[in-house]
Scaffold this motif. Sequence first.
Motif, short mmCIF file in Angstrom:
data_model
loop_
_atom_site.label_atom_id
_atom_site.label_comp_id
_atom_site.label_asym_id
_atom_site.label_seq_id
_atom_site.Cartn_x
_atom_site.Cartn_y
_atom_site.Cartn_z
N PRO A 55 40.51 42.88 33.96
CA PRO A 55 40.87 43.00 35.21
C PRO A 55 42.38 42.33 35.32
CG PRO A 55 39.22 41.55 34.94
CD PRO A 55 39.42 42.11 33.73
N VAL A 63 37.21 46.44 33.94
CA VAL A 63 36.96 47.40 35.04
C VAL A 63 37.27 48.70 34.66
CG1 VAL A 63 38.35 47.69 37.01
CG2 VAL A 63 38.17 45.60 36.40
N ASP A 119 38.63 50.46 39.45
CA ASP A 119 39.99 50.15 39.86
C ASP A 119 40.15 50.78 41.27
OD1 ASP A 119 42.91 50.85 40.53
OD2 ASP A 119 43.16 49.95 38.50
#
Length: 232
Positions: A55, A63, A119
């Motif tokens: 992240p 992510v 995202d």
Amino acid sequence: MRFKATVLTLYPEMFPGHLSYSLAGKALERGQWQMEPVQIRDFATDKHRSVDDTPAGGGAGMVLKPDVLAAAIDAVSEGDTRPRLLMSPRGKPLTQERVRELAAGEGVIIICGRFEGVDQRVIDARGLEEVCIGDYILSGGEPAALTLLDAVVRILPGVMGNDLSGVHESFEGGLLEHPHYTRPQVWEGRDIPAVLTSGNHKLIDTWRHEQALALTRERRPDLLAETQAVKK
């Protein structure tokens, strides 16, 4: 029109899961709806087939990458007007009203999140509708996607033998469903309520409504508040 569910996931083997059984499974065999699981990893471009990264800004977990997920979405949705749903704990709660809206359409494209999430840029760029099935955290979006599809498929035309089964249920009229009983007449000293064997359908309908109202007031007063707000 045949309802088609396309599910983007890292675990396509989880589908159709329990939807291959009972009414949903029979409807699937008859071709009343379609299930298309798609492996997100197939759209990765590096030698490791990476689908996630750390992240931005730091923090725990990983992510899902926007480029890989966007490529998967684009591959299955070119010229497609089906809603794009992202199963997410921060999404809008799934309601029976939304289920009926989805069942009336051509199908859905469902994205199953994993890790810490997706995202935000791909959510915004591809117009994903975030949907939540409850205030708790699952290990991934797959169980949530199966739950959503279970709710939708069962009310598709012709799936349930008795169409009234989908009408007199919890949440359909803003109330929880009334209690149910069946034979034997007496079980462990407990009788079926006399009104249900009276043959007076008006009294039965009144009793069922009163029971539904009492249960809703006791267990889900928020539903009553929502109903009153709509009437105003």
